[in-house]
Design an enzyme around this catalytic site. Structure first.
Site, PDB file in Angstrom:
ATOM      1  N   GLY A  64       0.864  -1.177   0.000  1.00 41.89           N
ATOM      2  CA  GLY A  64       0.000   0.000   0.000  1.00 41.89           C
ATOM      3  C   GLY A  64       0.891   1.215   0.000  1.00 41.89           C
ATOM      4  N   SER A  66       3.296   3.197   2.595  1.00 42.41           N
ATOM      5  CA  SER A  66       3.867   3.056   3.944  1.00 42.41           C
ATOM      6  C   SER A  66       3.675   4.308   4.805  1.00 42.41           C
ATOM      7  CB  SER A  66       5.347   2.697   3.861  1.00 42.41           C
ATOM      8  OG  SER A  66       6.058   3.672   3.129  1.00 42.41           O
ATOM      9  N   CYS A  96       6.192  -5.217   0.402  1.00 42.22           N
ATOM     10  CA  CYS A  96       6.326  -3.878  -0.183  1.00 42.22           C
ATOM     11  C   CYS A  96       6.211  -2.782   0.885  1.00 42.22           C
ATOM     12  CB  CYS A  96       5.340  -3.720  -1.335  1.00 42.22           C
ATOM     13  SG  CYS A  96       5.849  -2.428  -2.480  1.00 42.22           S
ATOM     14  N   ARG A 125      12.807   3.440  -0.094  1.00 38.86           N
ATOM     15  CA  ARG A 125      11.478   3.470  -0.727  1.00 38.86           C
ATOM     16  C   ARG A 125      11.593   3.780  -2.211  1.00 38.86           C
ATOM     17  NH1 ARG A 125       7.955   7.860   1.023  1.00 38.86           N
ATOM     18  NH2 ARG A 125       6.225   6.803   0.010  1.00 38.86           N
ATOM     19  N   ILE A 153       5.792  -3.242  -7.458  1.00 39.33           N
ATOM     20  CA  ILE A 153       5.001  -2.035  -7.729  1.00 39.33           C
ATOM     21  C   ILE A 153       5.538  -0.899  -6.863  1.00 39.33           C
ATOM     22  CG2 ILE A 153       2.680  -1.027  -7.755  1.00 39.33           C
ATOM     23  CD1 ILE A 153       1.638  -4.018  -7.695  1.00 39.33           C
ATOM     24  N   HIS A 194       5.081  -8.497  -4.218  1.00 40.86           N
ATOM     25  CA  HIS A 194       3.731  -8.794  -3.725  1.00 40.86           C
ATOM     26  C   HIS A 194       3.356 -10.243  -3.996  1.00 40.86           C
ATOM     27  CE1 HIS A 194       2.389  -4.587  -3.022  1.00 40.86           C
ATOM     28  NE2 HIS A 194       3.273  -4.322  -3.956  1.00 40.86           N
ATOM     29  N   GLU A 196       1.157 -11.846  -2.740  1.00 37.84           N
ATOM     30  CA  GLU A 196      -0.296 -11.999  -2.557  1.00 37.84           C
ATOM     31  C   GLU A 196      -1.072 -11.778  -3.852  1.00 37.84           C
ATOM     32  OE1 GLU A 196       1.595  -9.607  -1.418  1.00 37.84           O
ATOM     33  OE2 GLU A 196       0.654  -7.643  -1.571  1.00 37.84           O
TER      34      GLU A 196
HETATM   35  N1  GLN Z   1       5.844   2.942  -2.703  1.00 38.05           N
HETATM   36  C1  GLN Z   1       5.036   2.487  -1.603  1.00 38.05           C
HETATM   37  C2  GLN Z   1       5.524   3.059  -0.288  1.00 38.05           C
HETATM   38  O1  GLN Z   1       6.433   3.775  -0.249  1.00 38.05           O
HETATM   39  C3  GLN Z   1       5.020   0.975  -1.546  1.00 38.05           C
HETATM   40  C4  GLN Z   1       4.338   0.422  -2.759  1.00 38.05           C
HETATM   41  C5  GLN Z   1       3.577  -0.853  -2.536  1.00 38.05           C
HETATM   42  O2  GLN Z   1       3.331  -1.284  -1.413  1.00 38.05           O
HETATM   43  N2  GLN Z   1       3.139  -1.411  -3.629  1.00 38.05           N
HETATM   44  O3  GLN Z   1       4.976   2.787   0.736  1.00 38.05           O
END
Ligand code: GLN
Length: 215
Positions: A64, A66, A96, A125, A153, A194, A196
């Protein structure tokens, strides 16, 4: 003889019962982890409140954003209780954004973002850059017999892994060859990608095994 069958029954009950695994449900791809955990033989539980956190054997931190999850952890007063449970040895798996939250140091984040220090590692990140926002590759993953399809992602990578950290996967080739994308320390597991979302549930299987072993 009787003794022995009682012992056997106890052991098989323990190994076949479904561990109660929380999915931190503040933001991110909670549903995908729920489904993956169910397939892997666990009982997934949504965690948003302290009582829910206290009721689980282990926790998944989803992908998601962070910084958003970090803010919500503070708003829901889960940050310190979660840190305490991790210090006490609760198994956790972060994918992630979840990996970022489990780090002991985070680069390229907001100065007010919080992390949980579940693994002694520095994570960067959005490390793969804008040009390669998302990509997929096959990875060798320690503990799995055949490579796993990994979906990245806006993913982080592990820039420094502490002495006690086991590196489980690195990028095999290309400009990012050698970058660490999966790691484990004690009962805490993290992937940049991911698992999942692919339908290949072997990382979740591995985590459920870790949770059973820790019980
Ligand atoms: N770029 C997101 C972050 O910094 C992480 C991306 C993801 O969880 N798909 O939290």
């Amino acid at each position: 003889m009787v003794e022995q069958s009682v012992t056997t029954a106890r052991v098989s009950q323990r190994t076949t019962s479904a561990p109660r695994i929380g999915v931190l449900a503040l933001q991110g791809d909670v549903r995908e982890h729920f489904a993956a955990l169910m397939h892997a033989g666990a009982e997934p539980v949504s965690v948003r409140r302290l009582a829910e956190l206290e009721s689980v054997d282990a926790l998944v931190l989803p992908g998601g954003e962070s910084t958003a999850i970090s803010k919500l952890l503070e708003a829901f007063e889960l940050l310190e209780p979660l840190r305490a449970r991790l210090r006490a040895g609760m198994p956790a798996f972060g994918s992630c954004a979840g990996m970022i939250l489990l780090a002991s140091e985070v680069l390229d984040t907001r100065p007010d973002a919080q992390h949980l220090s579940g693994i002694d590692m520095t994570v960067r990140r959005n490390a793969f850059g804008r040009q390669v926002d998302s990509f997929e590759t096959d990875l060798d993953f320690t503990g799995l017999d055949t490579p796993i399809r990994a979906v990245f992602i806006r993913a982080p990578w592990v820039e420094r892994a502490g002495a006690g950290v086991e590196v489980l996967a690195t990028v095999p080739s290309g400009p990012f060859a050698g970058r660490i994308v999966a790691a484990r320390e004690g009962n805490v597991l993290a992937t940049s990608f991911h698992p999942e979302v692919t339908g290949d549930l072997r990382v979740h299987d591995l985590f459920v095994e870790m949770v059973r072993a820790a019980a």
